[in-house]
Design a protein around this motif. Structure first.
Motif, PDB file in Angstrom:
ATOM      1  N   ALA A 199       0.829  -1.206   0.000  1.00 49.52           N
ATOM      2  CA  ALA A 199       0.000   0.000   0.000  1.00 49.52           C
ATOM      3  C   ALA A 199       0.861   1.254   0.000  1.00 49.52           C
ATOM      4  O   ALA A 199       0.551   2.237  -0.670  1.00 49.52           O
ATOM      5  N   LEU A 200       1.970   1.215   0.741  1.00 47.05           N
ATOM      6  CA  LEU A 200       2.859   2.371   0.789  1.00 47.05           C
ATOM      7  C   LEU A 200       3.520   2.618  -0.562  1.00 47.05           C
ATOM      8  O   LEU A 200       3.748   3.770  -0.955  1.00 47.05           O
ATOM      9  N   ALA A 201       3.816   1.554  -1.280  1.00 45.61           N
ATOM     10  CA  ALA A 201       4.466   1.704  -2.582  1.00 45.61           C
ATOM     11  C   ALA A 201       3.589   2.515  -3.530  1.00 45.61           C
ATOM     12  O   ALA A 201       4.099   3.232  -4.406  1.00 45.61           O
ATOM     13  N   ARG A 202       2.275   2.423  -3.344  1.00 45.77           N
ATOM     14  CA  ARG A 202       1.338   3.180  -4.187  1.00 45.77           C
ATOM     15  C   ARG A 202       1.471   4.686  -3.947  1.00 45.77           C
ATOM     16  O   ARG A 202       1.154   5.495  -4.816  1.00 45.77           O
ATOM     17  N   MET A 203       1.933   5.070  -2.752  1.00 42.81           N
ATOM     18  CA  MET A 203       2.017   6.488  -2.420  1.00 42.81           C
ATOM     19  C   MET A 203       2.995   7.235  -3.329  1.00 42.81           C
ATOM     20  O   MET A 203       2.776   8.399  -3.661  1.00 42.81           O
ATOM     21  N   GLU A 204       4.065   6.578  -3.730  1.00 47.40           N
ATOM     22  CA  GLU A 204       5.027   7.244  -4.610  1.00 47.40           C
ATOM     23  C   GLU A 204       4.357   7.622  -5.927  1.00 47.40           C
ATOM     24  O   GLU A 204       4.586   8.700  -6.481  1.00 47.40           O
ATOM     25  N   LEU A 205       3.521   6.732  -6.432  1.00 43.74           N
ATOM     26  CA  LEU A 205       2.807   6.977  -7.678  1.00 43.74           C
ATOM     27  C   LEU A 205       1.921   8.211  -7.559  1.00 43.74           C
ATOM     28  O   LEU A 205       1.732   8.962  -8.513  1.00 43.74           O
ATOM     29  N   LEU A 206       1.364   8.435  -6.340  1.00 41.91           N
ATOM     30  CA  LEU A 206       0.430   9.531  -6.136  1.00 41.91           C
ATOM     31  C   LEU A 206       1.106  10.870  -5.881  1.00 41.91           C
ATOM     32  O   LEU A 206       0.427  11.887  -5.761  1.00 41.91           O
ATOM     33  N   ALA A 207       2.418  10.892  -5.783  1.00 42.86           N
ATOM     34  CA  ALA A 207       3.129  12.120  -5.433  1.00 42.86           C
ATOM     35  C   ALA A 207       2.745  13.307  -6.310  1.00 42.86           C
ATOM     36  O   ALA A 207       2.528  14.412  -5.799  1.00 42.86           O
ATOM     37  N   PRO A 208       2.642  13.165  -7.652  1.00 40.22           N
ATOM     38  CA  PRO A 208       2.259  14.323  -8.458  1.00 40.22           C
ATOM     39  C   PRO A 208       0.868  14.839  -8.136  1.00 40.22           C
ATOM     40  O   PRO A 208       0.609  16.031  -8.193  1.00 40.22           O
ATOM     41  N   ILE A 209      -0.053  13.926  -7.794  1.00 37.46           N
ATOM     42  CA  ILE A 209      -1.416  14.347  -7.477  1.00 37.46           C
ATOM     43  C   ILE A 209      -1.435  15.068  -6.136  1.00 37.46           C
ATOM     44  O   ILE A 209      -2.143  16.055  -5.956  1.00 37.46           O
ATOM     45  N   LEU A 217      -6.779   8.378  18.576  1.00 33.84           N
ATOM     46  CA  LEU A 217      -7.955   7.502  18.521  1.00 33.84           C
ATOM     47  C   LEU A 217      -8.876   8.084  17.455  1.00 33.84           C
ATOM     48  O   LEU A 217      -9.464   9.154  17.645  1.00 33.84           O
ATOM     49  N   LEU A 218      -9.005   7.387  16.346  1.00 32.40           N
ATOM     50  CA  LEU A 218      -9.694   7.932  15.177  1.00 32.40           C
ATOM     51  C   LEU A 218     -10.880   7.046  14.805  1.00 32.40           C
ATOM     52  O   LEU A 218     -10.697   5.880  14.455  1.00 32.40           O
ATOM     53  N   ASP A 219     -12.069   7.603  14.875  1.00 31.40           N
ATOM     54  CA  ASP A 219     -13.292   6.875  14.538  1.00 31.40           C
ATOM     55  C   ASP A 219     -13.854   7.458  13.234  1.00 31.40           C
ATOM     56  O   ASP A 219     -14.434   8.533  13.221  1.00 31.40           O
ATOM     57  N   GLU A 220     -13.636   6.749  12.135  1.00 31.97           N
ATOM     58  CA  GLU A 220     -14.058   7.160  10.791  1.00 31.97           C
ATOM     59  C   GLU A 220     -13.567   8.576  10.450  1.00 31.97           C
ATOM     60  O   GLU A 220     -14.356   9.474  10.153  1.00 31.97           O
ATOM     61  N   PRO A 221     -12.247   8.807  10.462  1.00 36.92           N
ATOM     62  CA  PRO A 221     -11.739  10.156  10.210  1.00 36.92           C
ATOM     63  C   PRO A 221     -11.878  10.609   8.767  1.00 36.92           C
ATOM     64  O   PRO A 221     -11.818  11.804   8.487  1.00 36.92           O
ATOM     65  N   SER A 222     -12.053   9.662   7.815  1.00 36.55           N
ATOM     66  CA  SER A 222     -12.062  10.057   6.408  1.00 36.55           C
ATOM     67  C   SER A 222     -13.463  10.301   5.856  1.00 36.55           C
ATOM     68  O   SER A 222     -13.604  10.649   4.687  1.00 36.55           O
ATOM     69  N   ASN A 223     -14.495  10.123   6.678  1.00 34.88           N
ATOM     70  CA  ASN A 223     -15.855  10.428   6.213  1.00 34.88           C
ATOM     71  C   ASN A 223     -15.932  11.875   5.756  1.00 34.88           C
ATOM     72  O   ASN A 223     -15.415  12.779   6.421  1.00 34.88           O
ATOM     73  N   HIS A 224     -16.573  12.136   4.635  1.00 37.66           N
ATOM     74  CA  HIS A 224     -16.795  13.470   4.065  1.00 37.66           C
ATOM     75  C   HIS A 224     -15.553  14.068   3.397  1.00 37.66           C
ATOM     76  O   HIS A 224     -15.649  15.121   2.773  1.00 37.66           O
ATOM     77  N   LEU A 225     -14.384  13.444   3.539  1.00 35.37           N
ATOM     78  CA  LEU A 225     -13.183  14.010   2.915  1.00 35.37           C
ATOM     79  C   LEU A 225     -13.138  13.617   1.441  1.00 35.37           C
ATOM     80  O   LEU A 225     -13.477  12.498   1.070  1.00 35.37           O
ATOM     81  N   ASP A 226     -12.689  14.553   0.582  1.00 33.98           N
ATOM     82  CA  ASP A 226     -12.534  14.204  -0.821  1.00 33.98           C
ATOM     83  C   ASP A 226     -11.287  13.349  -1.005  1.00 33.98           C
ATOM     84  O   ASP A 226     -10.513  13.124  -0.058  1.00 33.98           O
ATOM     85  N   VAL A 227     -11.090  12.832  -2.221  1.00 34.21           N
ATOM     86  CA  VAL A 227     -10.018  11.860  -2.459  1.00 34.21           C
ATOM     87  C   VAL A 227      -8.651  12.447  -2.140  1.00 34.21           C
ATOM     88  O   VAL A 227      -7.821  11.804  -1.481  1.00 34.21           O
ATOM     89  N   GLU A 228      -8.388  13.684  -2.602  1.00 37.14           N
ATOM     90  CA  GLU A 228      -7.067  14.271  -2.375  1.00 37.14           C
ATOM     91  C   GLU A 228      -6.773  14.432  -0.888  1.00 37.14           C
ATOM     92  O   GLU A 228      -5.657  14.155  -0.430  1.00 37.14           O
ATOM     93  N   THR A 229      -7.795  14.875  -0.120  1.00 40.11           N
ATOM     94  CA  THR A 229      -7.584  15.052   1.320  1.00 40.11           C
ATOM     95  C   THR A 229      -7.418  13.706   2.003  1.00 40.11           C
ATOM     96  O   THR A 229      -6.612  13.556   2.928  1.00 40.11           O
ATOM     97  N   ARG A 230      -8.158  12.687   1.562  1.00 43.70           N
ATOM     98  CA  ARG A 230      -7.993  11.337   2.128  1.00 43.70           C
ATOM     99  C   ARG A 230      -6.566  10.850   1.898  1.00 43.70           C
ATOM    100  O   ARG A 230      -5.946  10.267   2.791  1.00 43.70           O
ATOM    101  N   GLU A 231      -6.064  11.072   0.696  1.00 44.61           N
ATOM    102  CA  GLU A 231      -4.707  10.604   0.407  1.00 44.61           C
ATOM    103  C   GLU A 231      -3.680  11.355   1.250  1.00 44.61           C
ATOM    104  O   GLU A 231      -2.717  10.769   1.745  1.00 44.61           O
ATOM    105  N   ALA A 232      -3.888  12.673   1.412  1.00 45.10           N
ATOM    106  CA  ALA A 232      -2.960  13.449   2.233  1.00 45.10           C
ATOM    107  C   ALA A 232      -3.011  12.997   3.692  1.00 45.10           C
ATOM    108  O   ALA A 232      -1.972  12.899   4.365  1.00 45.10           O
ATOM    109  N   LEU A 233      -4.232  12.709   4.193  1.00 41.54           N
ATOM    110  CA  LEU A 233      -4.368  12.211   5.567  1.00 41.54           C
ATOM    111  C   LEU A 233      -3.722  10.839   5.699  1.00 41.54           C
ATOM    112  O   LEU A 233      -3.048  10.550   6.699  1.00 41.54           O
ATOM    113  N   THR A 234      -3.931   9.975   4.704  1.00 41.04           N
ATOM    114  CA  THR A 234      -3.334   8.639   4.718  1.00 41.04           C
ATOM    115  C   THR A 234      -1.818   8.732   4.814  1.00 41.04           C
ATOM    116  O   THR A 234      -1.178   8.032   5.613  1.00 41.04           O
TER     117      THR A 234
END
Length: 637
Positions: free
Chosen positions: A269-279, A446-463
């Motif tokens: 999963a982490l290896a995918r992050m390099e691919l997303l760097a431009p986004i 302690l995070l309970d569904e932290p990515s709800n309502h976040l758009d894809v770019e923000t989810r990736e940045a949080l991830t």
């Protein structure tokens, strides 16, 4: 301007994911498709006669039972039933009665109850809740009812706007299977990248007021889009720095990772992050979670802990989880799994100190600093204040520019940092709540569904930020990509207990399937025992009633099997076609003349095609066997 001189085509039967930043125009596009608003120019064509189904975002108060509310989604069926109920039985109405009976059969009147129950069960409702009034459910559960109602409606075009926001993991997996078996056209807005990847065959990306079409699922989209950004040299220098930083982090993690299955899953999963760097670079959101000042070990110890909810009037508390004997150590990164209603949020609330244990101990180490995020944190924001004012209250001695720089990383740049919170979207409020939590440098998140309502770019940045966080973390989420990328181990909450889970998300899918099969068998045994007890009490049972029950059971089981059997027929046809082509290639490859120099290219092509088809045949055979096993082991729920 949201969409400007843009064109797009969706083909019948396609499942299309629609992605774009918050505010890009995704929901507006749905409003156009439903004729709730008109385009300023150009035209939008939907085939005449197509029925469009969508999820209502608000449900009016209703005392109707949940099952009947879902069946109401099939408006044509309800119209026919109403006409049949009110038509008289006189001789001149006989012809219309015969027509109505035929139309009711075609509309599936006799299987409607069973179809509604299947939808309710798939979305997490227990049989006891099927007859409960709609008003008795909370907002999140009402949204599940709205989704079930939309799925109940016969349609050629299904519009789903964030259908997974109120679903847990098992309900999401069920919805994935349902949508892949759906024969109509699906347009789907979702920020859950794994859900999109599992369901979508095409991606429409709203980018700079244009709709850009990408072939394939979400992963195909990010590969193609990343390549486009690279070719266009968008933010080239920043991309290089970001890629290097991510690669350095991935290399460090790999060096420390154990051989455990979950660790290996996280490496991928982490290896995918390099691919997303431009986004990441283009999105302008760069979340960084400060490292904790100190890291006690252990942080929290649970010793024979029992937790639940207090009651008024001196009544004993309602126990949810018992005999919890677990420990959170410095550096632990734990994902919490479990079916809906098992007690995941109850556990997190107790660890956060919002709930007092009923018995046993919750021992916190000296120096423990908890950062707790749950959806109700959004309600605690001061709606009349700005993001800058919120942060200034936490850090009155910090320079304003430093606060602005920090909030800029969470997407509050320029004038946005001084805007009032009240009109902000749910995603923006969630980003602000997160920024306030991590500013205080907690050593346990302690995070309970932290990515709800976040758009894809923000989810990736949080991830990315959570993956690099140096403290400990407990995470409840239905976002599988977030779980794969950020946690090293899992706890499972089931049957009133919490224990370590030895496996990854693929193992959890298997566990979930076994759990559901066990529950179905138990329910079937309970029904059989009830029937036997009735037979014992009444030596002359009503055979007509018993036959009716058995017929309904067979009908429901047939309805459950139908989508699997349809999928199996498709796989069977593909397998037959593949096998026929392989037979032809086998003959060609067995011909010595193929290997002459003059036919070198033809030989290479044939061998490559043979290898490709052999892999395809193996994959199809495996799918066929899995479907056959699922049909064979299916038990009437």
């Amino acid at each position: 301007m949201l969409l400007d001189t843009t064109d797009f085509v969706v083909h019948p039967g396609e499942r299309v994911g629609i992605v774009g930043r918050n505010g890009a125009g995704k929901t507006t596009l749905f409003a156009l498709l439903q004729k709730e608003m008109d385009a300023d120019a150009g035209q939008l064509d939907i085939p005449s006669g197509w029925r469009v189904a969508s999820v209502k975002q608000e449900i009016a108060a209703s005392a109707a039972p949940a099952r009947e509310f879902v069946i109401d989604g099939d408006t044509r069926l309800r119209q026919l039933q109403a006409e049949r109920a009110h038509i008289d039985s006189s001789e001149h109405a006989g012809h219309r009665i015969a027509e109505l009976e035929t139309e009711l059969i075609e509309a599936g009147a006799w299987s409607a109850t069973s179809r509604a129950e299947q939808l309710l069960a798939g979305l997490g409702f227990t049989p006891a809740q099927w007859s409960a009034p709609v008003d008795s459910f909370s907002g999140g559960w009402r949204m599940r009812l709205a989704l079930a109602r939309a799925l109940m409606a016969p349609s050629e075009l299904l519009l789903l706007d964030e259908p997974t926001n109120h679903l847990d993991l098992d309900a999401m997996l069920w919805l994935e299977r349902w949508l892949t078996a759906y024969e109509g056209t699906v347009l789907l807005i979702s920020h859950d990248t794994e859900f999109l990847d599992a369901v979508a065959q095409t991606i429409l990306h709203i980018d700079q007021a244009k709709l850009v079409r990408y072939k394939g699922g979400y992963n195909d989209f990010i590969i193609q889009r990343a390549e486009r950004l690279r070719l266009n040299r968008i933010a080239h220098e920043r991309q290089g720095r970001e890629t290097a930083r991510l690669q350095g982090f991935i290399d460090r993690f790999k060096a420390k990772a154990s051989k455990a299955k979950q660790a290996q899953s996280r490496v991928k999963a982490l290896a995918r992050m390099e691919l997303l760097a431009p986004i990441y670079a283009e999105a302008g959101i760069d979340i960084r979670i400060p490292s904790p000042v100190e890291m006690p070990d252990p942080l929290l110890v649970m010793d024979n802990m029992e937790t639940g909810y207090p009651q008024a009037d001196g009544q004993p508390p309602i126990s949810i989880l018992k005999n919890i004997k677990l420990m959170i150590r410095g550096g632990d990164r734990i994902g919490i799994l479990g079916v809906n209603g098992a007690g995941k949020s109850t556990l997190v609330k107790t660890l956060a100190g919002e709930l007092t244990p009923i018995s046993g101990e919750r021992r916190a180490s000296r120096g423990l600093e908890i950062g707790y995020f749950a959806q109700h944190q959004l309600d605690m924001l001061d709606l009349d204040s700005s993001p800058l004012e919120h942060l200034a209250r936490l850090a009155p001695q910090t320079r304003e520019q430093e606060l602005r720089n920090y909030l800029g990383g969470f997407g509050f740049g320029g004038a946005r940092v001084t805007d009032q919170v009240r009109p902000m979207s749910g995603g923006e409020k969630a980003r602000l709540a997160l920024s306030l939590i991590v500013w205080q440098k907690p050593n346990l998140l302690l995070l309970d569904e932290p990515s709800n309502h976040l758009d894809v770019e923000t989810r990736e940045a949080l991830t990315q930020a959570l993956a690099e966080f140096g403290g400990s973390m407990l995470l409840v989420s239905h976002d599988r990509h977030l779980l794969r990328t950020t946690v090293d181990s899992f706890w499972i909450v089931a049957q009133g207990a919490v224990q370590a889970f030895d496996g990854d998300l693929e193992d959890y899918k298997d566990w979930l399937a076994d759990h559901q099969n066990t529950e179905k068998k138990r329910q079937a045994q309970d029904e059989a025992s009830l029937l036997n007890s009735r037979d014992s009490a009444d030596p002359t049972p009503d055979r007509k009633q018993q036959k009716r029950i058995e017929a309904e059971s067979r009908q429901k089981l047939a309805a459950l099997r139908k989508p699997l059997e349809k999928k199996m027929a498709v796989v069977d046809k593909s397998l037959q076609t593949t096998q026929e082509e392989l037979v032809i290639l086998d003959r060609l490859i067995a011909d010595p003349a193929l290997y002459e120099d003059s036919r070198k290219q033809e030989c290479l092509t044939a061998l490559a095609r043979h290898g490709e088809l052999s892999k395809q045949r193996d994959m199809l055979e495996e799918q066929w066997l899995e479907l056959q096993e699922a049909i064979d082991t299916m038990v009437y729920p």
